[in-house]
Design a protein around this motif. Structure first.
Motif, PDB file in Angstrom:
ATOM      1  N   TRP A  90     -91.905  58.315  37.331  1.00 55.12           N
ATOM      2  CA  TRP A  90     -90.392  58.562  37.509  1.00 55.12           C
ATOM      3  C   TRP A  90     -89.468  57.578  36.966  1.00 55.12           C
ATOM      4  O   TRP A  90     -88.297  57.713  36.723  1.00 55.12           O
ATOM      5  CB  TRP A  90     -90.058  58.238  38.986  1.00 55.12           C
ATOM      6  CG  TRP A  90     -90.013  56.845  39.734  1.00 55.12           C
ATOM      7  CD1 TRP A  90     -89.012  55.890  39.565  1.00 55.12           C
ATOM      8  CD2 TRP A  90     -90.868  56.413  40.776  1.00 55.12           C
ATOM      9  NE1 TRP A  90     -89.320  54.924  40.046  1.00 55.12           N
ATOM     10  CE2 TRP A  90     -90.445  54.927  40.850  1.00 55.12           C
ATOM     11  CE3 TRP A  90     -92.136  56.671  41.187  1.00 55.12           C
ATOM     12  CZ2 TRP A  90     -90.952  54.208  41.883  1.00 55.12           C
ATOM     13  CZ3 TRP A  90     -92.488  55.923  42.363  1.00 55.12           C
ATOM     14  CH2 TRP A  90     -92.163  54.564  42.538  1.00 55.12           C
ATOM     15  N   ALA A  91     -89.920  56.426  36.241  1.00 59.54           N
ATOM     16  CA  ALA A  91     -89.219  55.570  35.155  1.00 59.54           C
ATOM     17  C   ALA A  91     -88.728  56.164  34.291  1.00 59.54           C
ATOM     18  O   ALA A  91     -87.553  55.755  33.677  1.00 59.54           O
ATOM     19  CB  ALA A  91     -90.029  54.361  35.109  1.00 59.54           C
ATOM     20  N   VAL A  92     -89.385  57.156  33.383  1.00 59.55           N
ATOM     21  CA  VAL A  92     -88.905  57.578  32.503  1.00 59.55           C
ATOM     22  C   VAL A  92     -87.815  58.678  32.417  1.00 59.55           C
ATOM     23  O   VAL A  92     -87.115  58.892  31.647  1.00 59.55           O
ATOM     24  CB  VAL A  92     -90.198  58.359  31.721  1.00 59.55           C
ATOM     25  CG1 VAL A  92     -90.800  59.602  32.299  1.00 59.55           C
ATOM     26  CG2 VAL A  92     -89.957  58.660  30.088  1.00 59.55           C
ATOM     27  N   ALA A 354     -93.513  59.125  23.879  1.00 57.46           N
ATOM     28  CA  ALA A 354     -92.151  59.914  23.866  1.00 57.46           C
ATOM     29  C   ALA A 354     -92.094  60.923  24.942  1.00 57.46           C
ATOM     30  O   ALA A 354     -92.793  61.892  24.975  1.00 57.46           O
ATOM     31  CB  ALA A 354     -91.725  60.262  22.510  1.00 57.46           C
ATOM     32  N   GLY A 355     -90.867  61.013  25.798  1.00 57.02           N
ATOM     33  CA  GLY A 355     -90.735  61.841  26.531  1.00 57.02           C
ATOM     34  C   GLY A 355     -91.333  62.095  27.951  1.00 57.02           C
ATOM     35  O   GLY A 355     -90.665  62.486  28.997  1.00 57.02           O
ATOM     36  N   VAL A 356     -92.522  61.566  27.919  1.00 57.04           N
ATOM     37  CA  VAL A 356     -93.479  61.526  29.126  1.00 57.04           C
ATOM     38  C   VAL A 356     -93.751  60.438  29.849  1.00 57.04           C
ATOM     39  O   VAL A 356     -94.321  60.156  30.944  1.00 57.04           O
ATOM     40  CB  VAL A 356     -94.695  62.482  28.891  1.00 57.04           C
ATOM     41  CG1 VAL A 356     -94.301  63.732  28.616  1.00 57.04           C
ATOM     42  CG2 VAL A 356     -95.515  61.968  28.085  1.00 57.04           C
ATOM     43  N   GLY A 357     -93.539  59.162  29.120  1.00 56.93           N
ATOM     44  CA  GLY A 357     -93.842  57.669  29.497  1.00 56.93           C
ATOM     45  C   GLY A 357     -95.143  57.488  29.776  1.00 56.93           C
ATOM     46  O   GLY A 357     -96.123  57.979  28.740  1.00 56.93           O
ATOM     47  N   LYS A 740     -88.660  80.319  27.022  1.00 55.05           N
ATOM     48  CA  LYS A 740     -88.623  81.581  27.754  1.00 55.05           C
ATOM     49  C   LYS A 740     -90.188  81.608  27.964  1.00 55.05           C
ATOM     50  O   LYS A 740     -90.943  81.039  26.976  1.00 55.05           O
ATOM     51  CB  LYS A 740     -88.059  82.580  27.121  1.00 55.05           C
ATOM     52  CG  LYS A 740     -86.533  82.435  27.259  1.00 55.05           C
ATOM     53  CD  LYS A 740     -86.129  83.942  26.492  1.00 55.05           C
ATOM     54  CE  LYS A 740     -84.282  83.741  26.403  1.00 55.05           C
ATOM     55  NZ  LYS A 740     -83.883  84.972  25.969  1.00 55.05           N
ATOM     56  N   GLY A 741     -90.612  82.623  28.690  1.00 53.11           N
ATOM     57  CA  GLY A 741     -92.008  82.859  28.976  1.00 53.11           C
ATOM     58  C   GLY A 741     -92.832  81.838  29.853  1.00 53.11           C
ATOM     59  O   GLY A 741     -92.290  81.346  30.827  1.00 53.11           O
ATOM     60  N   GLY A 742     -94.046  81.564  29.233  1.00 58.74           N
ATOM     61  CA  GLY A 742     -94.725  80.929  30.053  1.00 58.74           C
ATOM     62  C   GLY A 742     -95.109  79.580  30.194  1.00 58.74           C
ATOM     63  O   GLY A 742     -96.174  78.846  30.070  1.00 58.74           O
ATOM     64  N   GLY A 743     -94.027  78.648  29.897  1.00 59.18           N
ATOM     65  CA  GLY A 743     -93.874  77.408  29.868  1.00 59.18           C
ATOM     66  C   GLY A 743     -92.811  76.573  29.967  1.00 59.18           C
ATOM     67  O   GLY A 743     -91.833  77.199  30.512  1.00 59.18           O
ATOM     68  N   ARG A 744     -92.825  75.525  30.056  1.00 56.53           N
ATOM     69  CA  ARG A 744     -91.741  74.583  30.489  1.00 56.53           C
ATOM     70  C   ARG A 744     -91.676  73.183  29.247  1.00 56.53           C
ATOM     71  O   ARG A 744     -92.870  73.140  28.926  1.00 56.53           O
ATOM     72  CB  ARG A 744     -91.861  74.114  31.895  1.00 56.53           C
ATOM     73  CG  ARG A 744     -93.143  73.287  32.281  1.00 56.53           C
ATOM     74  CD  ARG A 744     -93.233  73.011  33.750  1.00 56.53           C
ATOM     75  NE  ARG A 744     -94.570  72.296  34.140  1.00 56.53           N
ATOM     76  CZ  ARG A 744     -94.323  71.018  34.273  1.00 56.53           C
ATOM     77  NH1 ARG A 744     -93.082  70.183  34.483  1.00 56.53           N
ATOM     78  NH2 ARG A 744     -95.261  70.315  34.519  1.00 56.53           N
ATOM     79  N   ILE A 745     -90.507  72.901  29.233  1.00 55.55           N
ATOM     80  CA  ILE A 745     -90.417  71.610  28.433  1.00 55.55           C
ATOM     81  C   ILE A 745     -90.489  70.465  29.468  1.00 55.55           C
ATOM     82  O   ILE A 745     -89.932  70.172  30.505  1.00 55.55           O
ATOM     83  CB  ILE A 745     -88.883  71.437  27.916  1.00 55.55           C
ATOM     84  CG1 ILE A 745     -88.669  72.666  27.041  1.00 55.55           C
ATOM     85  CG2 ILE A 745     -88.821  70.120  26.899  1.00 55.55           C
ATOM     86  CD1 ILE A 745     -87.220  73.046  26.448  1.00 55.55           C
ATOM     87  N   ILE A 746     -91.357  69.560  29.126  1.00 56.85           N
ATOM     88  CA  ILE A 746     -91.548  68.124  29.719  1.00 56.85           C
ATOM     89  C   ILE A 746     -91.148  66.954  29.282  1.00 56.85           C
ATOM     90  O   ILE A 746     -91.232  65.829  29.809  1.00 56.85           O
ATOM     91  CB  ILE A 746     -93.004  68.263  30.240  1.00 56.85           C
ATOM     92  CG1 ILE A 746     -94.013  68.017  28.908  1.00 56.85           C
ATOM     93  CG2 ILE A 746     -93.591  69.346  30.944  1.00 56.85           C
ATOM     94  CD1 ILE A 746     -95.311  67.472  29.291  1.00 56.85           C
ATOM     95  N   GLY A 747     -90.676  67.010  27.936  1.00 59.04           N
ATOM     96  CA  GLY A 747     -90.127  65.749  27.465  1.00 59.04           C
ATOM     97  C   GLY A 747     -89.658  65.903  26.091  1.00 59.04           C
ATOM     98  O   GLY A 747     -90.101  66.806  25.210  1.00 59.04           O
TER      99      GLY A 747
END
Length: 945
Positions: A90-92, A354-357, A740-747
Motif C-alpha cells: 500500500w505504500a507505493v 518501479a510501479g509495484v514497490g 483492453k482484453g485479458g489484462g490490467r496495468i499494475i504499475g
C-alpha cells in the motif's frame, strides 16, 4: 529433445493427476496460494473509531479465545472495503511529500502518517467437510510488518519482522463444510531498514492441508558430496506427527530423485512413527552416477520426491528441488565452484521495483535476475534481509549465486529464531553459497561484544547448515571485533580501512567485498545539475572515501586472495536519495534504474565481467545548441583497441587498458559518432550514437512474447522513435495508456529519481460513517413506501436502554452522512447492516432500492445526494434477543464513495518509461495502447497462453 520433453510433460501430468486424486481422499498435502480476492482497508494505530472499533470489546481476543472484534471478528461486514489481489504494497500507492520518510522515498505512508500506517486484510474461504482430520495451516511468506492474524475470530499470533515467513495451525478453528474468515492487521508505522520497505502483505499466502502424519514444513535437508564419476545425495527428513493419538506401526519412506532427463532413482526405508506432537529424523542416501552439476552457466536441477506410506497407503508427498555442486573459499585463491576458480561479480539489491514497490509478481524476480546476468553478474547479495522464496527459485533456475542475509544481529530467540527460519527454508537452494548474519552494525563492529555475538550467530548457523560459510558486511574498520572472528570477511568499501593490511594480519581468513562502489549516476544524463538533482552518468569517484566502479573492480580483480565484490547496487531503489534529499525520491547508486533500464556503468561491467565482445559509446549525440563545444566521449569495451569517428572522420585509435575505459574530447557537431573495436588487429564491433530528429511514433516492446499463466506479467518498454526509426534519447513526452482484453496495468515508472508522478492509478475509496443515529418507536409493523413525517421531539439515541422484552412493532431510525465533494463520476453506495428483520431505506426523503446481487447494498443516484450533509432513514421491524446476552447490531452500515482514477500515464525520462501489465486469468489477448501529443500512437498485442 521433443521425445524427452513429452516424457517429462507426461510424468508431470501423471504426478499432478495422482496427487489430485489422492488429495480428494484427504491423503496427501495440498498447498494452495490464496492471493486472489482479499478485502483491504486502512485502520488507525490509536483512534479506535478509525480502526473499526477494534480492541474495544469488553472481553478482548487476548482475554477470551475467539473474541476477535472489529475486523478481526468473523461476522464483520467488509463489503465496502477495496477488493484486491496479493501481493500488495500500500505504500507505493500513496503520493509523495517532503514530510515523508527520507529512507522510504518520501511516500505518505507508515511513519508519520497515522491514517496510512495500519492496514486490514480480510478473506473468506470455504473448506470442505472432507478436510476434517487433516492439519490445516496458513503460511505467510512475508508481511511488512508487525502483523496480527485471526481465523474465524481466533487470534493466531503476532509476527514482528517484515521479512520472516511464518505459519499458523488453524485446524481446530475451521468451520468444515462452510465459510471461514481470515483477518490480518498490519502495522507499518515503524521501519526496520533505512531503505524502502513497502507496507502490507507483499508476499504470497498459502493454505496448506496435510495428513496428521506428514513431513514438516521445510522438513527435508539435502546435502551432496561429489566423487569421481558419481555424487552421494544425503537427505535428512523430518517427520511430524500432529495427531492426538499414538499411531501404531511403522511408516515407509520412499525417497525418489528425478534427474534432468526424467530418470528416477529411489530408495526406501522403514521407520517408527513419532509419538503425538513429536518429530523424528530419518536419513537416506542415494548415489547418482555421472551427475549434472549446478553452476552459473548450466544450472542443472534435480527433484527429491519424498513419499510417506502407512499401512501401504500414501499419506504425504513432499517435493524438494536441489542442485549438486561444491563450494569452497580459499584465503589465498578466492572462491571455487565445483572445484573451478570463480571470481564473484556481484551486486547488492533491495526488493523494490518501479510501479509495484515491494509487491513483485513472480515473473519480475526472473526479469531482474536476467538483467543482472546480462550485465555479467554471477552473484547476488540480499540486502539486508531474507528474500522472497521466488527470488531464490529464479536464482536456482537462471544460475545466480546468492548471499542470503538475516535482518538483525543478536543472540536471543528473536535473532536466532530468524536465522533458523531463513536457513531451514533456504538451505536446499544450490544458488545460496553463503549466509550473512549482519551488516554494518557500527555499535558492535569493532569491540568484544561484536566478537561474542558473531561467534554465537555463526556457530548457531553452522549447527543448522554446516555446508556453507558465514559472513558479515563490515564498514567501520577492518582491525578488530567482528572482523577478527567472522569466517568470511565482508569488506564494505575500500575507503573504510586498509584491506591489504587486514589480510596480512589474518592470512587464514578468506575475504570478499560485500559492498563496493556506492557511486552516483542518473541514467541518460551527462551533465551534473544539482538544481535538478541530476548526477552525470560518467563513472567517477563519488566521495573522498568511496571509489568508482572501475577503481573498485580493478582493486578486487587484481587480488587473487579476494573472492570478488558486490556492487552497491544492481538496481536503484526508493529512498536513500544520497547525495540529495527532497524532491529526489530514489537512490542514485544502481547500475540500472528502478525500472531495470541500464545506466552506462552496466557496459563497463559487461566488458570485464562477460565473455562476449563489448563496445559501448557514451553519451548520446543530441546536443543541440552546443555546436563547437567539447563533449566528453567515453568508450566501454573489452576490445584491444577502439577508434572513434565523427561524421566519418577519425579522431584517433586508442589502446584499451585491462579493466579500464577510453576517453576523447570531441567538439560537438550533429551527425554520427562512431566507434570501431579491434581484436588482434581485426575489426570486430561497431557502435554508433546518432543525432535524431523529433519524436514521431510511440514504440512498445514487451520483455517476452506471451504470458503463460493467470498471474503472469509483461514488462513493457515505452519509447519514442524519430522519422528514421531511431530511439530519441532526450525525449520527455507524457504517454497515456489504456488496456483492453485479458489484462490490467499494475504499475508504471520511468527511472527519474526526482519524478513525483504516480506509480499506480487506482480508484479512491472513501468510507463515510453514519452519525447521529437516533430512533423512534412505531406502533405498526407495516413498512412505509413513502417517508412519513415524524415528530422532531420524539427522537432519542438509537438502541440506548432498549427493553428487549417489550419491543415496539417497528422502529424508524435517522442518521446523517457527509459528502465532502460531489462529482457525477463518483459511485456512492450504502452498505446496509441489518438493524431489523425487514427494512426500507430512504435517502434525503426518497426511497432507495437494493441491488439485484446484494439485498443489503444500495447504489445512490448522484441527483439524490447533496454536497455536505445528507439524511438517511431506515424503517425496520426489530430483532429479538434469544438469550439475554445476545448482542444486537446497532451499526446501520457505511457509505462508500468511489472516485474513479484517471487513466495510467507517465512521462518519458531520458527517452524511456516502463509499464507492467498482468494477466487477469481470463486467457484473453491483451491489447495495450499508448498515446501522446504530436506523435503517432503505439499499440501492442500480448497473447495469453
Amino acid at each position: 529433445m521433443k521425445i524427452l520433453s513429452r516424457r517429462l510433460n507426461f510424468m508431470c501430468l501423471f504426478l499432478l493427476v495422482t496427487c489430485y486424486c489422492l488429495a480428494q481422499n484427504g491423503s496427501v498435502r495440498e498447498d494452495i496460494i490464496i492471493d486472489q480476492g482479499w478485502r483491504f482497508s486502512f485502520g488507525h494505530p490509536f483512534e479506535t473509531d478509525k480502526d473499526f472499533n477494534h480492541g474495544t470489546a469488553y472481553f478482548s481476543y487476548l482475554s477470551k479465545t475467539g473474541n476477535g472484534d472489529g475486523p478481526a471478528a468473523k461476522a464483520f461486514d467488509d463489503r465496502a472495503w477495496r477488493l484486491l489481489n496479493l501481493p500488495h504494497d500500500w505504500a507505493v500507492e500513496q503520493s509523495f511529500s517532503e514530510s515523508g520518510s527520507f529512507s522510504h522515498g518520501f511516500k505518505t505512508a507508515g511513519k508519520g502518517f497515522a491514517d496510512k500506517s495500519i492496514g486490514w486484510y480480510r478473506k473468506k474461504i470455504t473448506l470442505p467437510e472432507g478436510d476434517l482430520g487433516r492439519i490445516i495451516s496458513l503460511k505467510f511468506d512475508g508481511v511488512f510488518r508487525n502483523s496480527k492474524v485471526w481465523f474465524n475470530g481466533h487470534f493466531l499470533g503476532t509476527e514482528e519482522s517484515g521479512y520472516d515467513g511464518f505459519e499458523y495451525d488453524v485446524t481446530a478453528y475451521v468451520n468444515y463444510g462452510g465459510e471461514n474468515t481470515i483477518a490480518v492487521r498490519v502495522d507499518a508505522s515503524m521501519e526496520e531498514g533505512w531503505f524502502y520497505e513497502g507496507a502490507g502483505i507483499y508476499r504470497h499466502i498459502h493454505l496448506q492441508k496435510v495428513n496428521p502424519l506428514h513431513i514438516k514444513t521445510n522438513g527435508t535437508y539435502i546435502t551432496t558430496d561429489i566423487k569421481p564419476g558419481y555424487a552421494s545425495v544425503k537427505a535428512q527428513i523430518s517427520i511430524e506427527n500432529r495427531g492426538t493419538n499414538t499411531i501404531a506401526g511403522d511408516v515407509e519412506i520412499v525417497s525418489t530423485i528425478v534427474d534432468s532427463k526424467g530418470k528416477e532413482i529411489a530408495t526406501k526405508q522403514i521407520v517408527s512413527v513419532p509419538k503425538p506432537f513429536n518429530i523424528s529424523l530419518s536419513d537416506s542416501e542415494i548415489r547418482i552416477n555421472n551427475p549434472l552439476l549446478w553452476d552459473i552457466e548450466n544450472p542443472n536441477l534435480y527433484r527429491l520426491v519424498t513419499t510417506l506410506k502407512q499401512d501401504g497407503k500414501i499419506v504425504d508427498i513432499y517435493e524438494t528441488t536441489f542442485g549438486i555442486r561444491s563450494i569452497r573459499f580459499d584465503a589465498e585463491e578466492g572462491f571455487f565452484l565445483n572445484g573451478k576458480h570463480l571470481k564473484l561479480q556481484g551486486t547488492n539489491n533491495h526488493q523494490d521495483h518501479a510501479g509495484v514497490g515491494t509487491a513483485l509478481p513472480d515473473e519480475l524476480q526472473y526479469f531482474r535476475i536476467k538483467k543482472l546476468k546480462e550485465m555479467g553478474s554471477n552473484a547476488y547479495r540480499c540486502s539486508h534481509h531474507p528474500p522472497t522464496p521466488e527470488l531464490l527459485e529464479a536464482c536456482d533456475r537462471l544460475g545466480m549465486l546468492v548471499i542470503d542475509e538475516t535482518r538483525l544481529m543478536g543472540i536471543n530467540n528473536l535473532h536466532l529464531g530468524a536465522i533458523t527460519r531463513m536457513i531451514e527454508r533456504d538451505r536446499n537452494h544450490p544458488s545460496v553459497f553463503c549466509w550473512s548474519v549482519g551488516n554494518e552494525e557500527w555499535a558492535i563492529e569493532g569491540n568484544i561484544m561484536g566478537e561474542r555475538i558473531t561467534n554465537t550467530m555463526q556457530g548457531f548457523a553452522r549447527s543448522i547448515d554446516p555446508t556453507r560459510p558465514v559472513t558479515v558486511g563490515i564498514s567501520s574498520g577492518f582491525k578488530s571485533g567482528i572482523s577478527s572472528v567472522v569466517e568470511i570477511m565482508g569488506y564494505n568499501y575500500l575507503g573504510n580501512g586498509d584491506i591489504d593490511a587486514h589480510r596480512n594480519q589474518f592470512k587464514q581468513q578468506p575475504g570478499m567485498g560485500t559492498e563496493e562502489g556506492s557511486t552516483f549516476a542518473t541514467r541518460g544524463i551527462y551533465v551534473t545539475d544539482d538544481a535538478k538533482h541530476y548526477q552525470n552518468a560518467y563513472d567517477r569517484k563519488p566521495r573522498p572515501t568511496f571509489y568508482s566502479i572501475e577503481e573498485g573492480w580493478k582493486f578486487y580483480a587484481t587480488r587473487p586472495y579476494l573472492a570478488g565484490m558486490f556492487i552497491w547496487t544492481g538496481f536503484d531503489y526508493r529512498g536513500e536519495p544520497t547525495p540529495y534529499g527532497w524532491p529526489s525520491v530514489t537512490s542514485y547508486f544502481g547500475m540500472m534504474d528502478v525500472c531495470g533500464f541500464p545506466k552506462d556503468n552496466v557496459y563497463y561491467l559487461k566488458s570485464w565481467w562477460g565473455k562476449e565482445p563489448v563496445l559501448h559509446l557514451l553519451p548520446h549525440w543530441n546536443w543541440q545548441g552546443m555546436e563547437g563545444k567539447e563533449i566528453d566521449v567515453w568508450a566501454y569495451s573489452n576490445c584491444d583497441e577502439v577508434e572513434l569517428f565523427l561524421n566519418n572522420k577519425s579522431l584517433g585509435k586508442k589502446k584499451m587498458e585491462q579493466y579500464g575505459h577510453l576517453e576523447w574530447k570531441v567538439a560537438y557537431q550533429p551527425g554520427t559518432l562512431e566507434a570501431v573495436g579491434y581484436k588482434n588487429g581485426k575489426k570486430v564491433l561497431t557502435e554508433t550514437q546518432k543525432t535524431t530528429a523529433k519524436p514521431e511514433k510511440i514504440k512498445l516492446t514487451p520483455h517476452k512474447p506471451r504470458l503463460t499463466n493467470a498471474t503472469d506479467v509483461a514488462v513493457v518498454t515505452v519509447e519514442v522513435a524519430d522519422k528514421n526509426g531511431l530511439h530519441v534519447p532526450t525525449a520527455g513526452d507524457e504517454i497515456n495508456f489504456s488496456i483492453k482484453g485479458g489484462g490490467r496495468i499494475i504499475g508504471v515508472g520511468n527511472g527519474d529519481p526526482t519524478s513525483l508522478e504516480n506509480d499506480k492509478f487506482i480508484d479512491a475509496i472513501n468510507l463515510v460513517s453514519i452519525t447521529g443515529f437516533k430512533e423512534q418507536a412505531l406502533t405498526t409493523a407495516t413498512l412505509p413506501q413513502q417517508l412519513p413525517s415524524y415528530p422532531e421531539n420524539a427522537w432519542k439515541e438509537a438502541f440506548k436502554d432498549r427493553d428487549y422484552k417489550n419491543l415496539a412493532a417497528a422502529y424508524v431510525y435517522r442518521g446523517q452522512f457527509n459528502v465532502a465533494s460531489k462529482s457525477k463520476t463518483d459511485v456512492v453506495s450504502f452498505f446496509y447492516q441489518k438493524v431489523g428483520v425487514d427494512a426500507v431505506v430512504f435517502v434525503n426523503g426518497t426511497k432507495v432500492t437494493a441491488t439485484a446481487d446484494d439485498a443489503q447494498k444500495y447504489v445512490l443516484n448522484a441527483d439524490l445526494l447533496k454536497q455536505g450533509a445528507n439524511t438517511i432513514h431506515i424503517v425496520a421491524t426489530p430483532v429479538h434477543k434469544v438469550k439475554d446476552w445476545d448482542v444486537i447490531n446497532a451499526n446501520p452500515g457505511v457509505i462508500q464513495i468511489v472516485t474513479p482514477s484517471e487513466p495510467y500515464k507517465r512521462k518519458l525520462f531520458s527517452g524511456y518509461a516502463q509499464i507492467i501489465v498482468q494477466a487477469d486469468g481470463s486467457g484473453k489477448e491483451i491489447i495495450l495502447s499508448a498515446t501522446a501529443k504530436d506523435v503517432k500512437a503505439g499499440t501492442l498485442a500480448i497473447p495469453v497462453k
